[in-house]
Design a protein around this motif. Structure first.
Motif, PDB file in Angstrom:
ATOM      1  N   THR A  84       0.833  -1.199   0.000  1.00 30.73           N
ATOM      2  CA  THR A  84       0.000   0.000   0.000  1.00 30.73           C
ATOM      3  C   THR A  84       0.868   1.250   0.000  1.00 30.73           C
ATOM      4  N   GLU A  85       1.921   1.240   0.805  1.00 39.82           N
ATOM      5  CA  GLU A  85       2.842   2.380   0.836  1.00 39.82           C
ATOM      6  C   GLU A  85       3.518   2.567  -0.518  1.00 39.82           C
ATOM      7  N   ASP A  86       3.968   1.472  -1.136  1.00 41.01           N
ATOM      8  CA  ASP A  86       4.604   1.559  -2.455  1.00 41.01           C
ATOM      9  C   ASP A  86       3.658   2.160  -3.485  1.00 41.01           C
ATOM     10  N   MET A  87       2.425   1.695  -3.512  1.00 39.12           N
ATOM     11  CA  MET A  87       1.469   2.168  -4.508  1.00 39.12           C
ATOM     12  C   MET A  87       1.040   3.608  -4.243  1.00 39.12           C
ATOM     13  N   THR A  88       0.946   3.979  -2.987  1.00 35.19           N
ATOM     14  CA  THR A  88       0.631   5.370  -2.637  1.00 35.19           C
ATOM     15  C   THR A  88       1.761   6.285  -3.104  1.00 35.19           C
ATOM     16  N   LYS A  89       3.014   5.869  -2.911  1.00 36.50           N
ATOM     17  CA  LYS A  89       4.167   6.653  -3.371  1.00 36.50           C
ATOM     18  C   LYS A  89       4.180   6.748  -4.897  1.00 36.50           C
ATOM     19  N   LEU A  90       3.889   5.645  -5.582  1.00 38.71           N
ATOM     20  CA  LEU A  90       3.861   5.669  -7.046  1.00 38.71           C
ATOM     21  C   LEU A  90       2.757   6.599  -7.556  1.00 38.71           C
ATOM     22  N   ASN A  91       1.607   6.585  -6.912  1.00 39.72           N
ATOM     23  CA  ASN A  91       0.537   7.517  -7.293  1.00 39.72           C
ATOM     24  C   ASN A  91       1.008   8.966  -7.111  1.00 39.72           C
ATOM     25  N   ALA A  92       1.689   9.240  -6.001  1.00 42.95           N
ATOM     26  CA  ALA A  92       2.180  10.600  -5.742  1.00 42.95           C
ATOM     27  C   ALA A  92       3.238  11.003  -6.775  1.00 42.95           C
ATOM     28  N   GLN A  93       4.106  10.070  -7.161  1.00 44.70           N
ATOM     29  CA  GLN A  93       5.116  10.365  -8.183  1.00 44.70           C
ATOM     30  C   GLN A  93       4.450  10.656  -9.524  1.00 44.70           C
ATOM     31  N   TRP A  94       3.424   9.894  -9.839  1.00 43.10           N
ATOM     32  CA  TRP A  94       2.702  10.097 -11.104  1.00 43.10           C
ATOM     33  C   TRP A  94       2.032  11.471 -11.098  1.00 43.10           C
ATOM     34  N   ASP A  95       1.357  11.801  -9.984  1.00 46.38           N
ATOM     35  CA  ASP A  95       0.729  13.124  -9.871  1.00 46.38           C
ATOM     36  C   ASP A  95       1.759  14.230 -10.046  1.00 46.38           C
ATOM     37  N   ALA A  96       2.914  14.092  -9.407  1.00 43.31           N
ATOM     38  CA  ALA A  96       3.962  15.118  -9.493  1.00 43.31           C
ATOM     39  C   ALA A  96       4.444  15.293 -10.936  1.00 43.31           C
ATOM     40  N   ALA A  97       4.612  14.190 -11.654  1.00 40.92           N
ATOM     41  CA  ALA A  97       5.072  14.266 -13.046  1.00 40.92           C
ATOM     42  C   ALA A  97       4.079  15.040 -13.907  1.00 40.92           C
ATOM     43  N   ILE A  98       2.801  14.842 -13.687  1.00 33.00           N
ATOM     44  CA  ILE A  98       1.766  15.534 -14.460  1.00 33.00           C
ATOM     45  C   ILE A  98       1.645  16.989 -14.008  1.00 33.00           C
ATOM     46  N   ASN A  99       1.685  17.225 -12.709  1.00 30.47           N
ATOM     47  CA  ASN A  99       1.460  18.571 -12.178  1.00 30.47           C
ATOM     48  C   ASN A  99       2.648  19.508 -12.352  1.00 30.47           C
ATOM     49  N   ASN A 148       6.572  17.412 -15.619  1.00 27.70           N
ATOM     50  CA  ASN A 148       7.865  16.799 -15.938  1.00 27.70           C
ATOM     51  C   ASN A 148       7.564  15.428 -16.532  1.00 27.70           C
ATOM     52  N   PHE A 149       7.189  15.412 -17.787  1.00 29.21           N
ATOM     53  CA  PHE A 149       6.724  14.183 -18.422  1.00 29.21           C
ATOM     54  C   PHE A 149       7.819  13.128 -18.531  1.00 29.21           C
ATOM     55  N   ASP A 150       9.088  13.550 -18.544  1.00 26.29           N
ATOM     56  CA  ASP A 150      10.187  12.572 -18.554  1.00 26.29           C
ATOM     57  C   ASP A 150      10.197  11.736 -17.272  1.00 26.29           C
ATOM     58  N   ALA A 151       9.634  12.270 -16.193  1.00 26.93           N
ATOM     59  CA  ALA A 151       9.570  11.522 -14.929  1.00 26.93           C
ATOM     60  C   ALA A 151       8.643  10.313 -15.037  1.00 26.93           C
ATOM     61  N   LEU A 152       7.802  10.281 -16.071  1.00 25.81           N
ATOM     62  CA  LEU A 152       6.933   9.116 -16.287  1.00 25.81           C
ATOM     63  C   LEU A 152       7.716   7.912 -16.828  1.00 25.81           C
ATOM     64  N   LEU A 153       8.791   8.165 -17.558  1.00 25.15           N
ATOM     65  CA  LEU A 153       9.529   7.098 -18.254  1.00 25.15           C
ATOM     66  C   LEU A 153       9.911   5.923 -17.352  1.00 25.15           C
ATOM     67  N   PRO A 154      10.553   6.154 -16.209  1.00 25.41           N
ATOM     68  CA  PRO A 154      10.965   5.005 -15.389  1.00 25.41           C
ATOM     69  C   PRO A 154       9.816   4.314 -14.659  1.00 25.41           C
ATOM     70  N   MET A 155       8.631   4.878 -14.728  1.00 28.79           N
ATOM     71  CA  MET A 155       7.488   4.280 -14.037  1.00 28.79           C
ATOM     72  C   MET A 155       6.836   3.159 -14.844  1.00 28.79           C
ATOM     73  N   TYR A 156       7.135   3.124 -16.159  1.00 19.45           N
ATOM     74  CA  TYR A 156       6.485   2.167 -17.050  1.00 19.45           C
ATOM     75  C   TYR A 156       7.472   1.098 -17.510  1.00 19.45           C
ATOM     76  N   ALA A 157       6.999  -0.147 -17.594  1.00 20.37           N
ATOM     77  CA  ALA A 157       7.803  -1.251 -18.117  1.00 20.37           C
ATOM     78  C   ALA A 157       8.055  -1.035 -19.609  1.00 20.37           C
ATOM     79  N   ALA A 158       9.087  -1.673 -20.136  1.00 18.75           N
ATOM     80  CA  ALA A 158       9.455  -1.514 -21.551  1.00 18.75           C
ATOM     81  C   ALA A 158       8.304  -1.884 -22.483  1.00 18.75           C
ATOM     82  N   ASP A 159       7.477  -2.850 -22.079  1.00 19.44           N
ATOM     83  CA  ASP A 159       6.358  -3.291 -22.915  1.00 19.44           C
ATOM     84  C   ASP A 159       5.013  -2.766 -22.417  1.00 19.44           C
ATOM     85  N   ALA A 160       5.029  -1.671 -21.673  1.00 17.99           N
ATOM     86  CA  ALA A 160       3.807  -1.115 -21.105  1.00 17.99           C
ATOM     87  C   ALA A 160       2.862  -0.613 -22.189  1.00 17.99           C
ATOM     88  N   SER A 161       1.575  -0.634 -21.868  1.00 18.22           N
ATOM     89  CA  SER A 161       0.580  -0.085 -22.781  1.00 18.22           C
ATOM     90  C   SER A 161      -0.343   0.863 -22.015  1.00 18.22           C
TER      91      SER A 161
END
Length: 144
Positions: free
Chosen positions: A25-40, A43-56
């Motif tokens: 739960t802590e990991d997923m809450t942190k990932l949600n916060a990182q995603w929000d920060a990238a959008i807000n 900093n769209f490059d901050a999204l890159l390491p959040m997705y797997a190479a084969d992500a859709s």
């Protein structure tokens, strides 16, 4: 005495169960916060390491896109029109090295002088990497 002992054992097992669930739960809450920060930030490059190479990404009303770069580009094309994005964790379902994460979102869509409130849901399938990180394999979102 045995009722008291039984009650203590039940409380102990419940506490242990919650302790095991908390790191995910802590990991997923942190990932949600990182995603929000990238959008807000934005900093769209901050999204890159959040997705797997084969992500859709399967966005509403648009063709699916694959790979971290294409996903970043999808959000970057939207520019800074989405502001104050906030994900709220709703549910996590873990199955081995995978976790389905459902969240609700709220945001502001700004076009010129007009601001519209957005809300909806997102479902992400995360894959646990050998490095210990969780990365998005599949991302679906819908607006209300």
């Amino acid at each position: 005495m045995s009722k008291t002992l039984s009650l203590l054992l039940v409380l102990l097992f419940v506490t242990i169960g919650h302790a095991r669930a908390d790191p995910l739960t802590e990991d997923m809450t942190k990932l949600n916060a990182q995603w929000d920060a990238a959008i807000n930030d934005p900093n769209f490059d901050a999204l890159l390491p959040m997705y797997a190479a084969d992500a859709s990404l399967m966005p509403p009303g648009a063709a699916p896109v694959s790979g971290p770069t294409a996903i970043r580009d999808f959000f970057a094309k939207r520019g800074t029109s989405v502001r104050n994005h906030k994900l709220e964790l709703v549910e996590i379902l873990q199955m081995g090295d995978y976790a389905y994460v459902t969240s609700r979102f709220k945001a502001s869509l700004v076009k010129g002088e007009e601001t519209t409130m957005l809300s909806g849901s997102t479902v992400k399938l995360y894959e646990h990497q050998s490095s210990g990180e969780w990365k998005v394999k599949s991302h679906i979102f819908v607006r209300e």
